[in-house]
Write a protein that holds these residues in place. Structure first.
Motif, PDB file in Angstrom:
ATOM      1  N   SER A 180     -31.783   0.430   4.948  1.00  0.00           N
ATOM      2  CA  SER A 180     -32.346   1.435   5.111  1.00  0.00           C
ATOM      3  C   SER A 180     -33.088   1.567   6.234  1.00  0.00           C
ATOM      4  O   SER A 180     -33.787   2.754   6.281  1.00  0.00           O
ATOM      5  CB  SER A 180     -31.859   2.635   3.773  1.00  0.00           C
ATOM      6  N   LEU A 181     -33.778   0.721   6.854  1.00  0.00           N
ATOM      7  CA  LEU A 181     -35.107   0.474   7.169  1.00  0.00           C
ATOM      8  C   LEU A 181     -35.618   1.416   6.461  1.00  0.00           C
ATOM      9  O   LEU A 181     -37.721   0.496   6.701  1.00  0.00           O
ATOM     10  CB  LEU A 181     -34.874   1.135   8.786  1.00  0.00           C
ATOM     11  N   LEU A 182     -36.135   2.431   5.809  1.00  0.00           N
ATOM     12  CA  LEU A 182     -37.147   2.495   5.083  1.00  0.00           C
ATOM     13  C   LEU A 182     -37.211   2.466   3.481  1.00  0.00           C
ATOM     14  O   LEU A 182     -38.409   2.232   2.894  1.00  0.00           O
ATOM     15  CB  LEU A 182     -36.962   4.642   5.218  1.00  0.00           C
ATOM     16  N   PHE A 197     -29.044   4.930   9.759  1.00  0.00           N
ATOM     17  CA  PHE A 197     -29.561   3.795   8.548  1.00  0.00           C
ATOM     18  C   PHE A 197     -29.094   2.437   8.094  1.00  0.00           C
ATOM     19  O   PHE A 197     -29.495   2.400   6.892  1.00  0.00           O
ATOM     20  CB  PHE A 197     -31.071   4.633   7.807  1.00  0.00           C
TER      21      PHE A 197
END
Lengths: 454, 299
Positions: B50-52, B264
């Motif tokens: 989710s990238l984060l 995301f």
């Protein structure tokens, strides 16, 4: 008049395009923090109209805190969020940035923004100085506070004064319109009356030709409202007593299957069939709803308070505003949306960032912003300043604020999975509006949405 | 040719360091901007990312989802529709323009004019056409009104949105494509045309019997390049219809962008990318084989 509109449109587009070209690289450059003794903190916002106001705040802040300089960067809405996300990933996000209710749950959930509670406790900062409800929007499901309010927006009806006069509708009438999903109430009567075909026949007259409409009574937004419909349909649906979710904020079950919602959508798209509102195809074919209004194609247009200066800025168009109509619940309704400033969790200058956030949320800065009359500040006394400044420009903002006094506002739906909900609801609402699907198809979309929360 | 095979082996090996120096810049660029991202995308396609938060290995789950994803197949279908209209019209018009240039004029000015739309940035082209084609205020529809045609919501109607986007991009790219084909035409010896003229062949006959067969390798390469480029349609959609109305213009790259940067779902988006990579690679290979791009009929 039309020519100037088109020229401005082209000029805007060109500048947008240029901004688009430059937008890709800038975030990375400006994101890098500096660790030198006189600290520079970076601050991002997306609304270019607000840039001068916040630059004035930054200058005042620097004067009071000579050791800290604030470097402001502004990006268009879409670039802003992609730029912010990629900078969060690469650890170079701005120290402080303007945050939106649609995005902050995701950022908070992934520990990308700093809870402010410790700072607030240490400084004894008051969080009750804002218009009621605004500060609470930024308290996450885990009870932590992720932002301090800066401004808010509500929805009202913009109208073309000349068209109103030509149709024999008074501005007083506009303030007392009622609406229901069955026959549209006096609100629909006015919309019909304001619609004119090529032969000059009005929408409520015999022989009205709905295939050759010259002026639509109500404009249709070029943006897809997805599952929120903030300035599109939310004020009708909410006035039936319907709510987006089981509870707000942090609901886990959406209510797009509620008959009140689906009846509202059915009535709304019915305006297209009657020829009172342009089809989805026309609305999406190139010009914004506000430019259509400015060019005299729409008599009424529902939109947010952030658009006031745009609507009042069209040459030769006399504009007025009225509150959204009174619905079956006996009350008006509008989404009450608030913005806030958040601190990046990876910031190397959190203390300075907090000082800046605190200043942004203070009456001093908000009065500076109010003085520029671009948005509605979150602190009531600053709002009074804005009110006077708007009035000096000939804009009466009471249509936007009346619902706060009457307590008829509803919170923007704050939930997890906001972007996934939007991805499901955008095409689903498009399909209904373009008559490819029935409003009842939204029940299935609702199941898809609620499956996200399982 | 004989002499080179007789060269001492040491000499060739001695060229290697120098050759490496010359190859290095391109090799670094290739490794950093193509090879590494490709490998990383392949890795990410097997993860939930989710990238984060750090990527989490989930095996082939993303691929299973891709095959069952109605919107993936829809986006593929929309993209193919775009490519067929875009490449079909663009190639025919470009070929016509190139032949006209080849047979009629050597004017550098005309070549320059043909290239003009290509010099304007994609996004600018898209936004200007978007404004010009508006149903209510666009200049094109005003013109249509004067000749008595009802306004058309080119970008707004589900049925016309993709053809409109395809044609806007034909307008931008056709001059460039024509020049590529034109370069291929110049490789055809003039003597063939002179001989054919002596025999009294018509221009049309010469086109079918001389130009087209001898142009085949050049045309094949142009087709491979333009089709791959066409599949990558994104910017025009991103600044005009944003995938809508409904799903009418949700082309594959826009779908990937939405999955990755708006929702995301980077792992899932990576899986769609790999699927697209496989499709494009197969397509390019098939084209090169079918059109025998490596061979020429000139020998």
């Amino acid at each position: 008049m039309r020519r100037t509109t088109r020229l401005t449109a082209v000029a805007t587009i060109l500048s947008l395009a240029l901004a688009g070209c430059g937008g890709g690289d800038d975030p990375a450059e400006s994101g890098g923090g500096t660790a030198a003794a006189p600290t520079e903190i970076s601050y991002w916002l997306w609304d270019s109209n607000q840039l001068p106001a916040y630059q004035a705040c930054a200058d005042a802040f620097h004067a009071a805190n000579p050791a800290v300089t604030v470097k402001i960067s502004q990006f268009g809405w879409a670039d802003y969020w992609t730029g912010l996300t990629t900078n969060l990933v690469s650890g170079t996000a701005p120290d402080v940035f303007t945050n939106h209710l649609n995005y902050y749950p995701e950022f908070a959930g992934k520990q990308q923004i700093q809870p402010l509670d410790d700072f607030i406790a240490a400084d004894g900062t008051r969080t009750d100085v804002y218009a009621p409800g605004l500060a609470d929007l930024w308290v996450s499901a885990d009870g932590k506070r992720y932002g301090l309010p800066k401004d808010f927006d509500t929805i009202a009806v913009f109208y073309n004064k000349k068209m109103l006069a030509d149709a024999g509708v008074t501005e007083e009438q506009m303030k007392t319109l009622t609406w229901n999903p069955t026959d549209g109430g006096t609100y629909e009567d006015v919309i019909a009356r304001l619609t004119v075909d090529e032969n000059g026949k009005r929408g409520d007259e015999e022989g009205f030709d709905k295939s050759k409409v010259e002026v639509y009574g109500l404009g249709l937004d070029e943006n897809n409202g997805a599952g929120v419909g903030q300035q599109m349909w939310s004020m009708y649906a909410l006035s039936t007593g319907w709510q987006f979710t089981d509870k707000n904020p942090w609901g886990t079950s959406f209510k797009y299957d509620d008959p009140r919602f689906q009846e509202t959508v059915a009535w709304w798209r019915g305006l297209i069939e009657k020829g009172y509102m342009p089809s989805l195809a026309i609305a999406r074919s190139g010009t914004s709803v506000n430019d259509g209004f400015g060019a005299g194609r729409y008599a009424l247009s529902t939109n947010g308070s952030w658009m006031i200066n745009t609507y009042y800025g069209y040459d030769g168009v006399e504009v007025g505003t009225a509150p959204t109509p009174i619905g079956p619940s006996g009350k008006r309704a509008t989404i009450y949306n608030g913005l806030a400033d958040s601190i990046y969790a990876g910031s190397e200058h959190k203390d300075q960032a907090w000082q800046w956030v605190k200043y942004l949320a203070s009456a001093d800065c908000q009065k500076t912003v109010g003085d520029k009359a671009v948005v509605f500040p979150a602190i009531p006394e600053a709002l009074t300043v804005a009110e006077q400044k708007f009035a000096a420009k000939g804009v009466d903002i009471s249509a936007f604020t009346v619902q706060i006094h009457e307590n008829t506002t509803s919170l923007y739906p704050i939930t997890d999975h906001a972007s996934d909900v939007s991805a499901v609801m955008s095409p689903a609402m498009d399909a209904v509006l373009s008559f490819e699907a029935e409003p009842s198809s939204l029940t299935k979309a609702n199941e898809e949405v609620n499956a996200l929360f399982q | 040719m004989k002499t080179s095979t007789l060269r001492p082996l040491g000499r060739r090996a001695g060229d290697l360091p120098v050759a490496m120096v010359f190859l290095l810049p391109a090799a670094v660029g290739f490794a950093v901007f193509y090879l590494w991202p490709t490998l990383r995308t392949m890795y990410l396609s097997f993860t939930e990312y989710s990238l984060l938060a750090p990527p989490e290995w989930i095996g082939v789950e993303n691929y299973q989802k891709v095959f069952g994803d109605r919107l993936f197949w829809n986006s593929l279908q929309v993209t193919v529709e775009y490519v067929v209209i875009n490449i079909g019209i663009q190639t025919v018009v470009a070929l016509g323009m190139a032949v006209l240039m080849h047979r009629l004029t050597r004017s550098g000015l005309i070549r320059g004019v043909l290239l003009l739309p290509y010099l304007v940035a994609n996004v600018v082209v898209a936004l200007i056409w978007y404004t010009m084609l508006d149903a209510q205020l666009g200049i094109v529809n005003q013109a249509l009104e004067w000749i008595g045609v009802d306004p058309v919501a080119f970008f707004g109607e589900t049925s016309t949105a993709i053809p409109t986007i395809a044609l806007v991009n034909v307008w931008r790219h056709v001059g460039y494509t024509a020049l590529l084909i034109f370069a291929g035409l110049q490789a055809i010896p003039k003597t063939f045309y002179e001989a054919a003229q002596t025999d009294g062949a018509s221009e049309i006959r010469m086109f079918w019997r001389i130009t087209l067969p001898l142009l085949r390798p050049a045309l094949a390469l142009v087709l491979v390049l333009t089709i791959i480029g066409s599949f990558q349609i994104f910017d025009t959609v991103a600044v005009t219809t944003k995938g809508g109305p409904v799903n009418a213009t949700r082309v594959i790259y826009y779908y990937i962008y939405e999955q990755a940067f708006q929702r995301f779902n980077f792992g899932y988006a990576a899986a769609v990318c790999v699927a697209l990579f496989a499709i494009l690679a197969t397509l390019a290979l098939m084209q090169l084989k079918l059109l025998r791009a490596g061979e020429t009929d000139l020998d």
